[in-house]
Structures are given as structure tokens and as C-alpha cells.
Design a protein around this motif. Sequence first.
Motif, mmCIF file in Angstrom:
data_model
loop_
_atom_site.group_PDB
_atom_site.id
_atom_site.type_symbol
_atom_site.label_atom_id
_atom_site.label_comp_id
_atom_site.label_asym_id
_atom_site.label_seq_id
_atom_site.Cartn_x
_atom_site.Cartn_y
_atom_site.Cartn_z
ATOM 1 N N TYR A 747 0.821 -1.205 0.000
ATOM 2 C CA TYR A 747 0.000 0.000 0.000
ATOM 3 C C TYR A 747 0.859 1.260 0.000
ATOM 4 O O TYR A 747 0.406 2.332 -0.402
ATOM 5 N N TRP A 748 2.098 1.155 0.473
ATOM 6 C CA TRP A 748 2.952 2.328 0.628
ATOM 7 C C TRP A 748 3.175 3.032 -0.707
ATOM 8 O O TRP A 748 3.028 4.249 -0.823
ATOM 9 N N ARG A 749 3.519 2.267 -1.725
ATOM 10 C CA ARG A 749 3.795 2.889 -3.019
ATOM 11 C C ARG A 749 2.535 3.429 -3.668
ATOM 12 O O ARG A 749 2.570 4.457 -4.348
ATOM 13 N N GLU A 750 1.425 2.722 -3.474
ATOM 14 C CA GLU A 750 0.192 3.178 -4.103
ATOM 15 C C GLU A 750 -0.318 4.455 -3.456
ATOM 16 O O GLU A 750 -0.811 5.355 -4.154
ATOM 17 N N TYR A 751 -0.203 4.589 -2.156
ATOM 18 C CA TYR A 751 -0.774 5.733 -1.463
ATOM 19 C C TYR A 751 0.171 6.930 -1.461
ATOM 20 O O TYR A 751 -0.234 8.052 -1.740
ATOM 21 N N TYR A 752 1.447 6.709 -1.165
ATOM 22 C CA TYR A 752 2.364 7.822 -0.986
ATOM 23 C C TYR A 752 3.079 8.230 -2.287
ATOM 24 O O TYR A 752 3.618 9.334 -2.346
ATOM 25 N N ARG A 753 3.130 7.357 -3.285
ATOM 26 C CA ARG A 753 3.752 7.680 -4.574
ATOM 27 C C ARG A 753 5.129 8.326 -4.366
ATOM 28 O O ARG A 753 5.317 9.526 -4.610
ATOM 29 N N PRO A 754 6.109 7.579 -3.872
ATOM 30 C CA PRO A 754 7.382 8.204 -3.495
ATOM 31 C C PRO A 754 8.132 8.836 -4.648
ATOM 32 O O PRO A 754 8.989 9.684 -4.423
ATOM 33 N N THR A 755 7.861 8.461 -5.900
ATOM 34 C CA THR A 755 8.598 9.032 -7.033
ATOM 35 C C THR A 755 7.868 10.190 -7.684
ATOM 36 O O THR A 755 8.351 10.744 -8.668
ATOM 37 N N ASN A 756 6.690 10.563 -7.177
ATOM 38 C CA ASN A 756 5.920 11.651 -7.766
ATOM 39 C C ASN A 756 5.977 12.884 -6.883
ATOM 40 O O ASN A 756 6.031 12.789 -5.655
ATOM 41 N N ILE A 757 5.951 14.026 -7.530
ATOM 42 C CA ILE A 757 5.840 15.294 -6.823
ATOM 43 C C ILE A 757 4.405 15.760 -6.952
ATOM 44 O O ILE A 757 3.881 15.900 -8.056
ATOM 45 N N SER A 758 3.760 16.001 -5.831
ATOM 46 C CA SER A 758 2.359 16.363 -5.854
ATOM 47 C C SER A 758 2.127 17.535 -4.919
ATOM 48 O O SER A 758 2.971 17.869 -4.089
ATOM 49 N N ALA A 759 0.988 18.177 -5.091
ATOM 50 C CA ALA A 759 0.586 19.291 -4.240
ATOM 51 C C ALA A 759 -0.523 18.836 -3.314
ATOM 52 O O ALA A 759 -1.332 17.978 -3.664
ATOM 53 N N PHE A 760 -0.569 19.417 -2.126
ATOM 54 C CA PHE A 760 -1.565 19.013 -1.143
ATOM 55 C C PHE A 760 -2.991 19.112 -1.666
ATOM 56 O O PHE A 760 -3.793 18.216 -1.441
ATOM 57 N N PRO A 761 -3.366 20.190 -2.360
ATOM 58 C CA PRO A 761 -4.764 20.268 -2.820
ATOM 59 C C PRO A 761 -5.146 19.173 -3.799
ATOM 60 O O PRO A 761 -6.334 18.970 -4.033
#
Length: 1001
Positions: A747-761
Motif C-alpha cells: 500500500y505504501w507505493r500506491e498511497y504515498y507515490r514516493p517518485t511523484n511530486i504532488s501538491a496538497f490540494p
Amino acid sequence: MNEDQIINGEAGKPRRPPRTPAAFTGQYTQPAQVALQEHDDDGPNNNGQVKSDACATLSPASLTSSQPFHTSSIPPTSAPGLLDSASEDDEPATATCFERSTSPVSVLQRNKGAEYRKVGEEGVCKIHRFSLYETVSWFYLVGGDVLDCKFRILKIDRTADSGDLSVVEDEIVYTRKEMNQLLNAVDDGNKASGGLRMRCSCWGVLGFIRFTGAYYMLVITKRSQVAMIGGHYVYQIDGTELVSLTSSSSSRPKADRMPEEARFVSTLSNLDLSRSFYFSYTYDITRSLQLNMIQEREALGRGLLRKSQDYQDGMFVWNQHLLGPASVALQNTYDWCIPIIHGFVDQTNISIHARTVSITVIARRSRFFAGARYLKRGANDLGYVANDVETEQIVSEALTTSFHAPGPQLYASPNFTSYVQHRGSIPLHWTQDNSGVTPKPDIELNLVDPFFTAAALHFDNLFERYGAPIYVLNLIKARERIPRESILLKEYTNAITYLNQSLPEDKKIVYKAWDMSRASKSRDQDVIGTLESLAKDIVSRTGFFRSGDAVFWKSSTQNGVARTNCIDCLDRTNAAQFIIGKCALGHQLEALGITTNAAVEFDSDVVTVLSHMYHAHGDMIAIQYGGSHLVNTMATYRKINQWSSQSRDMVESFKRYYNNSFLDRQRQEAYNLFLGNYIFVQGQPMLWDLATDYYLHHADPRAWSPGKRKNYIKWFDPRHLEERRMPQEVHPTGALANKPLHFFDDYWREYYRPTNISAFPKILSYKVNSLRKYPPPKESLDGGAEAIDPQSSLAAANKNNQQDNGRPKSDLSYVDTPTAANQDYAVKTSRYDEKQSGTALSDWLRQPAQPPRPEPNNPVSIERDLQSERKADKPPKDKSAATQWTLNQFVANSLNPTVIESEADEYLRYINHPSNLPLVVSTDDPPHPNADFLGYIQSNSPDAAANMLSTEDDIADFEEFLNVGDDPLTVTDADTPKKRYKAYRQWLKGRSLFKQQRVDV
């Protein structure tokens, strides 16, 4: 049984031996064949190009690199034609294709001898994104994992005979670079016929379907996130595409050449797959949370990695008919195809006593005996009823993400609870003929069965799904001038009485008949009070599910279900299910330790949110079955609806009548075609020529009459009456022993997406529905919905907290110089004065535009004014009001941060300090040194440096800090005595992590 078979749960199932890379020769002379091999009599030419698809002469050695396969490799940004996943803020609704470079064969000559991993081995993830390429003869479906680092490929023959599905599945997992080279080779081998072309990108494959000719592949082109359960995302389908698996460039057949085929495609398009269809890559959304957790623990007890992915008899798998051809053609069917449900999914987060609670409502519609309102009534001869919907209410605390407890203890997190309800038509053989113009057709009992066979099959199925007891809440009318619903009341009562004769005393069906419609029109009856008393009785009998273990957190299971029905199972049923869900919510919050008792006030914030979730849930179920929204809402039964709701009810009644009279038949044909109830057979009538679809939903008597009939007295299976229990915690053994947590549930990779840069909104956890979605309007919503007050308790406290001038204090005031402009701004930004129809949580993250502030002339006077304002806002002596005042001030200061002039000057010096430092560092002072620079370099005197000595205790603490385990996120028993986990030990004993005390402002 080897390790591969244990991990995949396929004991005794033969597997293909792994391939061994051959030596690279520099030319395509006689390379080893791979799974995507194509035979070509002409063979390779002198230029090293393959005349047919390039996979025919491509060896694994020619595709590999000199480095071994890494499970967490990130593609280099310098590689041509590669996607930089980190450049995207969030995944768009439309999938992006696998971009490949146009490098020729020379690229293939750079890599040798890589180590391939096959499907089922550690580190191979489920496919989340697909790209469909095509040549003249083949389709190539490229699938990538959630991190876009590992890829697989599927090959579909476009030239197969009509009615045949030829699919070749490659079990090798490729890196991005290797997949890029493989596609380039395919393109290079098909230059003469146009090369390799991109057809479309998609998020998933729903399966394959055939009408009169060749097969079609149905893919998901658009999706949106709607919920997150245990770290696994749930998506709604927003767009689909039907791809014809023929050599034709168009997916839609021509009406002049194939009129029947074109009409079948047009009929299927009447089913709108872009509304109320949901799926998940890694969570089994077709089953309840309790069933998933029990099956996962049972699988671990048998030494399997995960539970079986068998959806053959899935009652709620709506694309089961499309998965049938895929299960025959593919070895790993559910790696490529995704099961979907039809119904409703909604999720809302709410804060209760500074603890975030997630409420999720999931409705699953049965695919058996499915259809429109007047076309599907009662039950068929197999016991399946119309409008059969399972509603699950999941309440969890967002303290931890996954289903697992620290340890790790697999599937033992105590933060998840669930309660399941059921609705469905009355299980008798009855119909309503809507061929006339009357809005309420007469009800006819088509078959009077003294043994009530259909009802017996239906309740035996309910026992199998939910256990005992079954609590039947019958809400149809009992007294009518012209008997309609009351005809079914007597027959239904006789059916329950007959079936209860054979059941054990403690497993009998609990039957409660109550005329809810008559009670709502009476002035001396309390509809809500009666429903609440029934709900308490129901929840006390069935219980609810809570995960946990046998040591610290005792788990519980739900045994039995509440079966609610009215004549349509829409308006009255939805109101009753909401009251039952409200009662269950109180027990779920108590089990999570959030509240001290199971009582939940009707006008509280959490019940307001739950009311709107069930209102949206009822609207969606009503649209799917009846063609319109709910006519009677909770405001109707609470008798708080406004006068304008009468016009709304009239409009919804007319929409329902119009859809039932003119549009339901087309929708029913689309259901029959998509669900596989009708399958084209040469010489048989077409779907649109059938006078009735009765024989499509009822079993052929010639099939079951020769066999042994079921006992009319022992009509149930005793095994279905056994109590459901949560299996004891099982630690993995054998090949699964000592495996990390992500091996079982990544679930860690699916939820947190460690290789993607994302914004909180753009993250679901931040933009999920909350109280901000429901601002208190001045008028009722939709003309009939109840007025919402998401902060009713806050409003009550502020009402008593008045200033001397009588003006109520604003909830979110602007804490700064108390000028008139700022006071006006504070009033405008108050939550209670918002007039928007809905506001997402992303608005909290945006700093509001502040009005221009006057320049301060006298800092002493400003400080005096601030002190006088704080003195005027002194909290009251009442303890509850003081706590509320503190919370209001805390929220106001958090949303509108301010700084004084001296702090602003200090921050300006801090950010400008690096620009004043010299670029070259030397021991000599610069010719014109800055005062700040000299102060900085002279701050560390030799005496101060001499005192900077470390003791043995400091060194020991530092060594302990550097000693990081293999899994730093897991707290083991050895970590318990450490100081850093003091608060965690207190929490294990049941104490709160937070102290209720005033916040200094």
C-alpha cells in the motif's frame, strides 16, 4: 510444492520454466524465442530488420542491460523518450501513454545479460496504467506498475478467425528501457506496413465481449479518485472506449455492411459506464471489509500470500461476462482485467475531539435479476431479487493508513470497523404492468407457491452471505382503499411464518412489518423515534465488524444482516437504512475509543454528514433503478422540509414516470447485453425482437427438473447458519516467513507515490469531503433538504459569547491591528457567513487575500491596542465555553497568521543573509566586510569551541539514534522502553495523545 506455488497460491499448477538469456551476437541470426514470438518464413534480412513483428526474432539478451533488475529503479531523466513521473503534480483523469524513443537497432546492442523477474516474484507490482499500440496484424498492450518502473506486455491477434480470441501473454517483467527497446524493435520490423502506432492509453481493461462477429476490448480511458481504504485507492470510471479487435481501423462497424453488429454496439452504448461504476487495483471492492479481512487471514493460515482472486461467482462483479473470455485466454487474468461494481461510493473525513475519522459508504448492486423498476419486480425462480443492493458503512480512524498493526501484525489494525445492510424487492413472484398510462400500475401475484421456493432460496443465500439472524424490516402499506401493496404484505408474512418453522430457535428470521407511509402522514406518530428503536434492536442482534487481534484489541464480527424493503426499496428504505446506519455509527465510534457511549445526537455534525452521504446514496440507487432522484427525503420524514419541496417532489415523480414509461426498455436491453443475459446465437431472435426478457432471467425448467429437488422443509444449508469468527492472528511461515510488510500489501507505493511530486490540494486525503463541503445555507438545499449546520456546537457557544455592544464574535477573526477595515474583513471571512454551495478542503490551504493595512505609526500604541483586544476577548468562566473559545482562537490564528513589524524585519534579514556572504571563503577578512558577516564569524570563540565536548552518555545516545532498523516505520517490542515512544505507550493503555488544555494565543 515449490516457493513460487506457495507465494502465488497455486499449488499443483504447472508454471512455465524461466528463460535464460542467450549470448548477444550482434546480428539477428538465430536468437532465442520469447513469449511474443511470431513465425515468419522469410526470416531476417541483411540489414538486421525483421519483416514481421520484431518480437519474433528478439532475444532476451539483446534487450537487457549489464546491470541486474532492480525493484526500485528510477528511470534516468536523460534517456530519450522517457516519461518523467516526478514532473506531474497529480495523475490526470486521462492516462498518459508509454512514450518511447525512435532509436534504431543500435540501441539494442548496448545491453547484455540482465536478470528478468517473472510474474509472481517479489517486487512485481500490479498493473496500473496501460498503453495500446497496433500494427497491421497485432495489438500490443503495454502495462506499467504504479511507479511506472516495471512493465509487462500482452499481444492480441487482429487476424484471428471470427469468434476466436487469440491472446499471447508474456510473463517477463521489463524495465522502462527494455520495454522501450522492445517496442522499437517491433516498429522497426513493421516499417513496410506502417510501423507501430499508438492507439490509445487507458487505466484498465474491463474484458472482452463479442456480438455477431469479432471480439471487442472494453478499456477505461478516464477515472477519478473517490475513496481510500487501508491505503488502497478506489476509483470511479469516467470514460470508456470499445476497441474492435479486427484489422479495421474503426471500432464502430458500418451499418450498411453489418447492421446487426452496429445495432448491438449502439444498444451497449445505452449503458452509461461513466456513472456509478467503481474499481480498485489492489483492494477487493466487490466484497465487504469483514469478508476481505477474514479471507486474508485464512489465506495466511494456509501458507498463501493472499486470498484467491476468483470472481467467477461474484454477485457484485458487473463485468463478469466480459471477464469470461479473458479467463480462458490469459493465465493471469486479474493482472490485466479489473472487476468493477455498480452502485455508489462516497467518503468523508470529520474531526471528532481532534481525531480524524473517515466515513465511507459503499453500495454494491447485484448483477443477478438486474434491471429497471417496473421491468424487474419480485424474485426469479433462482431466488435472486430485483434491486438487490448491499450497503456497507466503514468507519475508520485515520491514525494509521494500512490494515496492519505494529509488529507487523498482518490484517490486525484496530482502527477499522464496518457495518453491512441489505435492501431488495419482496422475494415473491409478482409484477406490475406499466403498459398503460397510470402512474401506479396494479400489483399482480403471478404464482402462488405454498412452499415459497423463491423466498427459501433467497433467504438461504442471505444466510450464506451474512449469517444469522436475518432481521426483515417490511415498510409497505398495510391499509389501502384499493389493495395494492397490502396484497404483498399478507403473502410475505405467510412466507416468513412458513420458513421459520424449520429454523432453529436462535436462528429464526426476525420479521417486523410497519406501515411507514401511514405513520409519516399521522400527527401522533413519531417516525424517527420508531425507526431509532428498531435500529437499536437490529444492531444489538447483528453486531458489527471490528478488526483487531486477540491480545490488545479484541475483534468482533457481524453475524446477520438487516434486510429492509418497501415496494420500490427506494425512499422509505433509504430513510430506514440511514437511521440504522446512524445507530451503527455510534457503536463504531465507541469501539474506536472516540466516544464514551454509543449515543449520537441527531443534530450533531457527524450525523449531518452521514445524512447527506445516505441522501446521495439513495439518489444514486433511485436513478439506477427508478430513473429519478429520491422523492421523499429524510426531511420529509422528519417533517422539517420546506414548502418548496412539494414542487421538487412533483418534478421527481414526473421524471420517474417518464423514464419508466419510455426509456426503461432501452436501458434493460443494455443491461441484458452487458451482463451476458442475452448472447447472440445464429437462428435465434435478436435482442430487440424479444417480446419479453422473462426467459433471460429465469432458469430453463428442462435444466433443473430432471435433477433432485431441494427439500421443502430443510430448505436451508446448516453450514450457512454457523457463526462468523475472525481467524486468530497467524504469522507467515515457510517461504513467507521473515518477508517485509510490502511483500504482502504494498500500500505504501500506491498511497504515498514516493517518485511523484504532488501538491496538497491534489491529494485525495486533503480534498476528500469534509464539513467544509456543507456550509450552513440561509435556505434549505434543493428546496427540500434540511438546513445544515456543520458547526452547530460552535454556533451555540458563540451565541452565548457576546461582546458589550451586542455584536456576535466572528469564528475566524483577523488578529491584527483592530482597525475598522480588519474588523470588516473578519466578518466577511467568517465560516458562518459563507454563501457558497460547497467548499473543498483545498480552500483551507490557500491564504486569503488580506486587505491593505495602514502603516503603523506608534508601535507602543499598537501593542496597547492588541492587549486591550485580548482583554476584551477574555474567555468566559464556563469550562466548555472556554474550551470552545480556545479552539476558535486557535483556528483563527492558524488560518490567518500575522507577524509584527520587528518579526518581519528579522525574517527579511534572515532570507537576505546568504546574498551578503562572499563567494570565496578564506582565512582573511574581505576588504569591506559586512557587519553581520563579522558578527557571524566571530561568534564562535576559541573558549566556546573548547567547551563543546561530548560526554559518554551523549555519544551513547547518538549511536542509538544512528542505529536504524531495516523497517524504521515499524515499532517492535524492543523499542517500547525507549523515551521517544513514551506517548505511544500511553496510547496503548487507552490514554489520549493530546491533552485538553488551553492554547496560548
